[in-house]
Design an enzyme around this catalytic site. Structure first.
Site, mmCIF file in Angstrom:
data_model
loop_
_atom_site.group_PDB
_atom_site.id
_atom_site.type_symbol
_atom_site.label_atom_id
_atom_site.label_comp_id
_atom_site.label_asym_id
_atom_site.label_seq_id
_atom_site.Cartn_x
_atom_site.Cartn_y
_atom_site.Cartn_z
ATOM 1 N N THR A 1 0.841 -1.190 0.000
ATOM 2 C CA THR A 1 0.000 0.000 0.000
ATOM 3 C C THR A 1 0.879 1.245 0.000
ATOM 4 O OG1 THR A 1 -1.920 1.029 1.054
ATOM 5 C CG2 THR A 1 -0.269 0.050 2.524
ATOM 6 N N LYS B 1 3.807 1.701 -3.692
ATOM 7 C CA LYS B 1 3.301 1.025 -4.885
ATOM 8 C C LYS B 1 4.176 1.209 -6.127
ATOM 9 C CE LYS B 1 -1.539 0.884 -3.461
ATOM 10 N NZ LYS B 1 -2.939 1.173 -3.844
ATOM 11 N N GLY C 1 -1.877 9.846 -7.836
ATOM 12 C CA GLY C 1 -0.807 8.937 -7.464
ATOM 13 C C GLY C 1 -1.015 7.516 -7.950
ATOM 14 N N ARG D 1 2.439 17.163 -9.682
ATOM 15 C CA ARG D 1 2.714 15.877 -9.036
ATOM 16 C C ARG D 1 1.662 14.837 -9.406
ATOM 17 N NH1 ARG D 1 4.116 16.540 -2.816
ATOM 18 N NH2 ARG D 1 4.854 14.408 -3.257
ATOM 19 N N GLY E 1 -14.708 2.484 -0.058
ATOM 20 C CA GLY E 1 -13.413 1.957 -0.434
ATOM 21 C C GLY E 1 -13.165 0.573 0.113
#
Length: 300
Positions: free
Chosen positions: A67, A71, A136, A163, A259
């Site tokens: 996690t 990753k 991300g 980013r 989630g």
């Protein structure tokens, strides 16, 4: 000999992966001890050298769940990345595979399957108008998942547009064009989307949730998707739950996918790898994993 598997990340104490995996292995009668190990990105190379040494010494390691924030960094620590994990350069699963007397570390990305299944079971059979929050590693998986759901493009809203390298790389890898935009001012696009996938950390979408509540209150149903209410929101952050954005979405009549469901569906794929059962994994395993974390059972 007790076999071993673990989830790695930082922080990691909140993780529900141990509960999911332990329930699965108990149901299967497989002797795999599963733990949570706090590992920073800086410490990962040394940790993986230790794991390799242990795997050579006794062969006890069967798998690693990966996690944040590991990753992308994990790709450099394995012998091979397969499937969509190789294309994305982002993985969340490492399986230990025997090759003669040697052990190879092979990485996969099961987040993509987790996202696809979570959305499909919520009724999102397609994603013609899709929004991703965050840029991300999990956003990269979200881009790939949207490809499987038939999306031809997506808007990606991030806190810092400089980013979003992982989301951009995923876009190029799977052929789904994206527009990377600042998170501030995303409310209108979010309200109008058929599918929204929030990959932001817990509470990071709270400010947007306030803007979204105002947006939904100020605009008629004609400004929303064709069904006149918000579409499907998957919020990968599951603690605390409900998140503020999930609460706003549900109050406006939209469908919310916790989630936790994505976590379950990607963990099912990990259990396939760690046990070696693959497609022979009994269907009942998913039920006991749902029960272990208080999630509703789904029809598979």
């Amino acid at each position: 000999m007790t076999l071993r598997a673990a989830v790695l990340g930082h922080p990691i104490s909140h993780s529900k992966s141990p509960a999911l995996h332990r329930a699965a292995y108990a149901h299967l009668g497989v002797d795999i001890a599963y733990s949570a190990i706090d590992v920073t990105e800086a410490a990962l190379p040394d940790f993986m050298r230790q794991v390799r040494a242990e795997a050579r010494a006794d062969g006890s390691w069967r798998g690693l769940s990966v996690t944040m924030p590991l990753k992308s960094a994990m790709v450099a620590e394995v012998d091979e990345a397969r499937g969509v994990g190789s294309a994305l350069g982002v993985v969340n699963t490492v399986a230990f595979e025997s090759e003669g007397e040697a052990t190879r570390l092979v990485a996969y990305n099961t987040d993509v399957t987790g996202i696809v299944n979570a959305l499909r079971y919520a009724g999102a059979a397609s994603a013609p108008n899709a929004v991703i929050l965050g840029g991300g590693g999990t956003a990269a998986a979200a881009v790939a998942a949207l490809k499987e759901l038939g999306a031809v493009s997506a808007e990606v809203f991030v806190r810092d547009v400089s980013r979003a390298a992982e989301a951009r790389a995923a876009s190029a890898a799977v052929g789904v064009p994206i527009r990377v935009l600042p998170l501030a001012g995303a409310a209108a696009a979010v309200a109008a989307a058929d599918v929204v996938i929030s990959t932001l950390p817990p509470r990071a979408a709270d400010a947007l949730a306030g803007e979204l509540a105002e947006e939904l209150a100020a605009h008629p149903s004609s400004a929303l998707p064709a069904h006149g209410s918000p579409g499907v929101l998957l919020d990968v952050a599951y603690d605390p739950w409900p998140s503020r954005i999930a609460a706003v979405w549900q109050e406006a009549g939209g469908t919310v996918v916790p989630g936790l469901e994505m976590l379950i569906y990607q963990a099912v794929e990990q259990v396939r790898h760690f046990t070696g059962l693959g497609e022979a994994l009994p269907a009942g395993v998913t039920d006991v994993m749902c029960d272990a974390v208080g999630a509703p059972r789904r029809v598979f």
